[in-house]
Design a protein around this motif. Sequence first.
Motif, PDB file in Angstrom:
ATOM      1  N   ASN A  41      83.209  62.152  36.250  1.00  0.00           N
ATOM      2  CA  ASN A  41      82.963  61.607  34.911  1.00  0.00           C
ATOM      3  C   ASN A  41      84.280  61.219  34.250  1.00  0.00           C
ATOM      4  O   ASN A  41      84.407  60.132  33.668  1.00  0.00           O
ATOM      5  CB  ASN A  41      82.243  62.635  34.032  1.00  0.00           C
ATOM      6  CG  ASN A  41      80.845  62.948  34.530  1.00  0.00           C
ATOM      7  OD1 ASN A  41      80.293  62.236  35.374  1.00  0.00           O
ATOM      8  ND2 ASN A  41      80.277  64.025  34.029  1.00  0.00           N
ATOM      9  N   MET A  95      75.262  63.283  37.075  1.00  0.00           N
ATOM     10  CA  MET A  95      76.156  63.209  35.922  1.00  0.00           C
ATOM     11  C   MET A  95      76.547  64.604  35.437  1.00  0.00           C
ATOM     12  O   MET A  95      77.716  64.868  35.129  1.00  0.00           O
ATOM     13  CB  MET A  95      75.481  62.445  34.784  1.00  0.00           C
ATOM     14  CG  MET A  95      76.354  62.273  33.540  1.00  0.00           C
ATOM     15  SD  MET A  95      75.442  61.619  32.118  1.00  0.00           S
ATOM     16  CE  MET A  95      74.544  63.088  31.590  1.00  0.00           C
ATOM     17  N   SER A 117      81.249  56.642  42.237  1.00  0.00           N
ATOM     18  CA  SER A 117      79.923  57.246  42.315  1.00  0.00           C
ATOM     19  C   SER A 117      79.597  57.691  43.736  1.00  0.00           C
ATOM     20  O   SER A 117      79.012  58.758  43.947  1.00  0.00           O
ATOM     21  CB  SER A 117      78.854  56.264  41.822  1.00  0.00           C
ATOM     22  OG  SER A 117      79.020  55.980  40.448  1.00  0.00           O
ATOM     23  N   THR A 173      70.088  60.636  38.578  1.00  0.00           N
ATOM     24  CA  THR A 173      71.210  60.175  37.761  1.00  0.00           C
ATOM     25  C   THR A 173      71.658  61.272  36.804  1.00  0.00           C
ATOM     26  O   THR A 173      72.858  61.549  36.675  1.00  0.00           O
ATOM     27  CB  THR A 173      70.817  58.919  36.962  1.00  0.00           C
ATOM     28  OG1 THR A 173      70.415  57.885  37.866  1.00  0.00           O
ATOM     29  CG2 THR A 173      71.984  58.425  36.119  1.00  0.00           C
ATOM     30  N   TYR A 216      76.209  55.753  35.778  1.00  0.00           N
ATOM     31  CA  TYR A 216      75.727  56.262  37.063  1.00  0.00           C
ATOM     32  C   TYR A 216      74.399  55.634  37.494  1.00  0.00           C
ATOM     33  O   TYR A 216      74.047  55.679  38.675  1.00  0.00           O
ATOM     34  CB  TYR A 216      75.526  57.777  36.987  1.00  0.00           C
ATOM     35  CG  TYR A 216      76.777  58.586  37.157  1.00  0.00           C
ATOM     36  CD1 TYR A 216      77.376  58.729  38.407  1.00  0.00           C
ATOM     37  CD2 TYR A 216      77.364  59.238  36.079  1.00  0.00           C
ATOM     38  CE1 TYR A 216      78.524  59.488  38.572  1.00  0.00           C
ATOM     39  CE2 TYR A 216      78.510  60.008  36.232  1.00  0.00           C
ATOM     40  CZ  TYR A 216      79.086  60.129  37.486  1.00  0.00           C
ATOM     41  OH  TYR A 216      80.228  60.882  37.653  1.00  0.00           O
ATOM     42  N   THR A 227      82.891  51.523  39.637  1.00  0.00           N
ATOM     43  CA  THR A 227      81.819  52.479  39.374  1.00  0.00           C
ATOM     44  C   THR A 227      81.144  52.928  40.659  1.00  0.00           C
ATOM     45  O   THR A 227      80.891  54.124  40.858  1.00  0.00           O
ATOM     46  CB  THR A 227      80.776  51.848  38.429  1.00  0.00           C
ATOM     47  OG1 THR A 227      81.428  51.362  37.259  1.00  0.00           O
ATOM     48  CG2 THR A 227      79.731  52.871  38.023  1.00  0.00           C
TER      49      THR A 227
END
Length: 206
Positions: free
Chosen positions: A155, A148, A192, A144, A125, A188
């Motif tokens: 996740n 998370m 994200s 971050t 992240y 990612t």
Amino acid sequence: MNMFASTLYRIMEWIMRFAYLQLLWIGFTLFGFVILGFYPSTAAMFAVVRDWIRGETDIRIFEAYWNYFKTDFLKTNLLGILITSIILLIGIDIYYIQLDKSEQLAWTYIPLFAFMALFLLYLVYLFPVFAHYDLKLSGVLRNTLFIMLISPIHNLLLVISLGALFLIMKSVPALAFIFGGSAYAFITMWLSLHAFNLVERKKRNA
């Protein structure tokens, strides 16, 4: 036939974009003699991918990449010092645990590997947060961790997606060299951004 040709052209165009971004990532990492180049080069790659996902597909890739690289050069290397220090500490812990064959340190494997797993997820992240938010380093680190912790579904999706990417790249090593970094950044960053949007909606509704 025209539709097929147009679709094929778009696919080839994106393949070239990913390959070019990968080349820039490798080149700028080497430009910084790896030690000073890896972190700003990686952050610049994520920033360019973020622009693509947000619909800015016509940007001049080299100019955008170079601008991100030089703008965040110092900031990303300060972040890199912190990341590298933690990795070194983990490596030292593993070394001493393996060195000591007694059962006194055996119990430390479980918390250490749990920390390593969480730290790896945190790193996944970290660069998307860095690229998306205009924050000081302390803000990047806090955000971050916060994102998370409150994004269990994202996740899981990240673990599954990156695991699949790893298996593909392992099966065809040439793909890892041509697209490995840029494909990782795209997957990612895409997931994200969905997590970021969810967090922002929750804040607005709070």
